[in-house]
Design a protein around this motif. Structure first.
Motif, mmCIF file in Angstrom:
data_model
loop_
_atom_site.group_PDB
_atom_site.id
_atom_site.type_symbol
_atom_site.label_atom_id
_atom_site.label_comp_id
_atom_site.label_asym_id
_atom_site.label_seq_id
_atom_site.Cartn_x
_atom_site.Cartn_y
_atom_site.Cartn_z
ATOM 1 N N TRP A 260 10.854 2.993 -1.800
ATOM 2 C CA TRP A 260 9.762 3.904 -2.187
ATOM 3 C C TRP A 260 9.779 5.128 -1.281
ATOM 4 N N PHE A 261 9.370 6.263 -1.845
ATOM 5 C CA PHE A 261 9.491 7.523 -1.109
ATOM 6 C C PHE A 261 8.301 7.723 -0.164
ATOM 7 N N ASN A 262 8.561 8.288 1.021
ATOM 8 C CA ASN A 262 7.467 8.726 1.904
ATOM 9 C C ASN A 262 6.555 9.701 1.167
ATOM 10 N N GLN A 263 7.180 10.596 0.400
ATOM 11 C CA GLN A 263 6.412 11.679 -0.229
ATOM 12 C C GLN A 263 5.499 11.194 -1.351
ATOM 13 N N ASN A 264 5.569 9.908 -1.716
ATOM 14 C CA ASN A 264 4.536 9.384 -2.616
ATOM 15 C C ASN A 264 3.151 9.567 -1.976
ATOM 16 N N PHE A 265 3.127 9.579 -0.631
ATOM 17 C CA PHE A 265 1.853 9.674 0.089
ATOM 18 C C PHE A 265 1.365 11.103 0.279
ATOM 19 N N SER A 266 2.241 12.088 0.029
ATOM 20 C CA SER A 266 1.829 13.480 0.239
ATOM 21 C C SER A 266 1.909 14.322 -1.028
ATOM 22 N N GLU A 267 2.769 13.897 -1.972
ATOM 23 C CA GLU A 267 2.998 14.736 -3.150
ATOM 24 C C GLU A 267 2.749 13.986 -4.449
ATOM 25 N N SER A 268 2.284 12.761 -4.375
ATOM 26 C CA SER A 268 2.218 11.960 -5.597
ATOM 27 C C SER A 268 1.062 10.970 -5.538
ATOM 28 N N PHE A 269 1.186 9.957 -6.361
ATOM 29 C CA PHE A 269 0.162 8.953 -6.629
ATOM 30 C C PHE A 269 -0.572 8.405 -5.400
ATOM 31 N N PHE A 270 0.176 8.031 -4.342
ATOM 32 C CA PHE A 270 -0.456 7.378 -3.196
ATOM 33 C C PHE A 270 -1.392 8.321 -2.432
ATOM 34 N N ARG A 271 -1.180 9.629 -2.570
ATOM 35 C CA ARG A 271 -2.014 10.575 -1.822
ATOM 36 C C ARG A 271 -3.490 10.403 -2.205
ATOM 37 N N ASP A 272 -3.732 10.231 -3.501
ATOM 38 C CA ASP A 272 -5.115 10.058 -3.952
ATOM 39 C C ASP A 272 -5.743 8.816 -3.317
ATOM 40 N N LEU A 273 -4.913 7.767 -3.174
ATOM 41 C CA LEU A 273 -5.427 6.542 -2.549
ATOM 42 C C LEU A 273 -5.778 6.796 -1.091
ATOM 43 N N LEU A 274 -4.882 7.498 -0.374
ATOM 44 C CA LEU A 274 -5.166 7.807 1.040
ATOM 45 C C LEU A 274 -6.443 8.620 1.159
ATOM 46 N N MET A 275 -6.562 9.630 0.304
ATOM 47 C CA MET A 275 -7.685 10.560 0.410
ATOM 48 C C MET A 275 -8.998 9.909 -0.007
ATOM 49 N N SER A 276 -8.912 8.830 -0.807
ATOM 50 C CA SER A 276 -10.138 8.157 -1.242
ATOM 51 C C SER A 276 -10.758 7.365 -0.093
ATOM 52 N N GLY A 277 -9.965 7.142 0.966
ATOM 53 C CA GLY A 277 -10.473 6.399 2.121
ATOM 54 C C GLY A 277 -10.361 4.902 1.950
ATOM 55 N N SER A 278 -9.813 4.495 0.798
ATOM 56 C CA SER A 278 -9.744 3.059 0.532
ATOM 57 C C SER A 278 -8.446 2.748 -0.216
ATOM 58 N N LEU A 279 -7.577 2.054 0.488
ATOM 59 C CA LEU A 279 -6.275 1.707 -0.086
ATOM 60 C C LEU A 279 -6.415 0.312 -0.698
ATOM 61 N N ALA A 280 -6.803 0.281 -1.963
ATOM 62 C CA ALA A 280 -7.034 -1.005 -2.631
ATOM 63 C C ALA A 280 -5.813 -1.344 -3.486
ATOM 64 N N VAL A 281 -4.932 -2.166 -2.935
ATOM 65 C CA VAL A 281 -3.646 -2.469 -3.586
ATOM 66 C C VAL A 281 -3.314 -3.943 -3.442
ATOM 67 N N PRO A 282 -2.502 -4.466 -4.353
ATOM 68 C CA PRO A 282 -1.990 -5.821 -4.152
ATOM 69 C C PRO A 282 -0.846 -5.800 -3.137
ATOM 70 N N ASN A 283 -0.555 -6.919 -2.544
ATOM 71 C CA ASN A 283 0.606 -7.069 -1.654
ATOM 72 C C ASN A 283 0.593 -6.088 -0.477
ATOM 73 N N ALA A 284 -0.604 -5.837 0.063
ATOM 74 C CA ALA A 284 -0.735 -4.877 1.168
ATOM 75 C C ALA A 284 -0.012 -5.349 2.422
ATOM 76 N N HIS A 285 0.364 -6.629 2.452
ATOM 77 C CA HIS A 285 1.022 -7.199 3.646
ATOM 78 C C HIS A 285 2.542 -7.209 3.509
ATOM 79 N N VAL A 286 3.063 -6.714 2.374
ATOM 80 C CA VAL A 286 4.517 -6.810 2.134
ATOM 81 C C VAL A 286 5.224 -5.570 2.673
ATOM 82 N N GLY A 287 6.318 -5.779 3.381
ATOM 83 C CA GLY A 287 7.068 -4.669 3.969
ATOM 84 C C GLY A 287 7.939 -3.961 2.945
#
Ligand SMILES: NC(=O)c1ccc[n+]([C@@H]2O[C@H](COP(=O)([O-])OP(=O)(O)OC[C@H]3O[C@@H](n4cnc5c(N)ncnc54)[C@H](OP(=O)(O)O)[C@@H]3O)[C@@H](O)[C@H]2O)c1
Length: 285
Positions: free
Chosen positions: A135-162
């Motif tokens: 998975w790309f780092n830039q998912n967190f700055s330019e894509s889908f994951f950014r909205d999750l970060l900015m929402s203040g709540s990362l609600a995802v399955p498998n949060a413990h998986v590397g």
């Protein structure tokens, strides 16, 4: 998006031998930037280029591929979706007819269907390289994951998986090397960053680097899918995101790849540096 650096398609041009399918995307535009910095002419093909290229339209792909010698292919939305291998097969037929000499395919780790597409490309008779990415780092700055970060709540399955997040700049460096250099034909490069990170690790780093609050909530598959539907994602995207978070992120990719080192002779960029750079550039403002 740095559209000013992207050459639009010029039909019948014999002087623009590099074509990037998805050249306005996260990796495509970085590859075009690099090719142009090396003095090459490189152009983008997508729905917004002229002439346009749409995977889902009955295409005049011959016109789009005319004069192209080297091709970087990013498929949208994902090589695992139904019909992707048919599209790749059709593209390869046109590429062969048009005399394309070199092709690099962007692929994903741990996806059986993507591996079928990789095999089609490797067996196409065209000199080919596969860039199979975490998975790309830039998912967190330019894509889908950014909205999750900015929402203040990362609600995802498998949060413990590397996961071995990889930087889009490393992907672009490897793709550019494979498009322009020698010794990459037939290779399947597995690209990850230098470390496995869970969503919990990422949240901790995000808090340190940005000073913003971010909690991680490990949700069930059912609740996650219900949330995607409530956010009115189209059904196909719900299925894809569900597949990525619940099947691909099941631990199967919890290992590091050596693709950056093998292709470029240097280690990959790390996630904290990416996060600091993205923060300084205002990505999380
Ligand atoms: N993100 C990850 O973590 C990850 C990890 C491994 C592999 N991948 C793979 O990376 C690929 C995506 O690459 P990317 O992240 O560089 O691109 P991206 O940022 O997702 O951008 C998508 C690109 O595809 C174009 N596009 C969208 N729909 C299209 C269509 N119907 N026909 C033709 N072009 C279309 C877009 O331009 P227009 O809007 O102008 O059409 C844009 O240039 C996918 O195959 C994905 O599976 C992603």
């Amino acid at each position: 998006m740095k559209t000013n650096t992207i050459c639009q398609l010029r039909p019948n041009s014999a002087t623009t031998p590099f074509l990037v399918i998805g050249g306005s995307g996260k990796t495509g535009r970085r590859v075009i930037d690099r090719l142009q910095a090396l003095g090459h002419e490189a152009r983008s093909a997508s729905r917004s280029s002229s002439p346009s290229f749409d995977w889902n339209d009955d295409p005049n792909w011959s016109e789009v591929l005319e004069g192209v010698e080297s091709l970087y292919v990013t498929y949208h939305p994902d090589l695992s979706v139904p019909g992707a291998s048919d599209h790749i097969r059709a593209l390869l037929a046109v590429a062969r007819t048009q005399g394309v000499k070199r092709i690099v395919l962007l692929s994903g780790r741990g996806e059986e269907e993507a591996e079928l597409c990789e095999r089609l490309v490797l067996d196409s008779g065209i000199q080919a390289t596969i860039v199979r990415c975490g998975w790309f780092n830039q998912n967190f700055s330019e894509s889908f994951f950014r909205d999750l970060l900015m929402s203040g709540s990362l609600a995802v399955p498998n949060a413990h998986v590397g996961e071995g997040y990889v930087d889009a700049d490393d992907i672009a460096d490897v793709v550019t090397a494979a498009l322009t250099g020698e010794g990459h034909a037939g290779e399947i490069y597995q690209l990850t960053g230098p470390e496995l990170l869970t969503f919990r690790d990422i949240a901790a780093m995000f808090r340190e680097v940005t000073g913003r609050e971010l909690e991680v909530i490990d949700v069930s598959r059912e609740d996650f899918v219900a949330g995607l539907k409530a956010a009115r994602l189209p059904e196909g995207m719900v299925q894809l995101v569900d597949y990525l978070f619940n099947e691909v992120l099941d631990g199967r990719n919890a290992s590091l790849g050596d693709g950056v080192q093998r292709a470029l002779g240097r280690p990959p960029r790390d996630f904290r540096s990416f996060l600091q750079k993205a923060h300084l550039s205002g990505a999380f403002a």
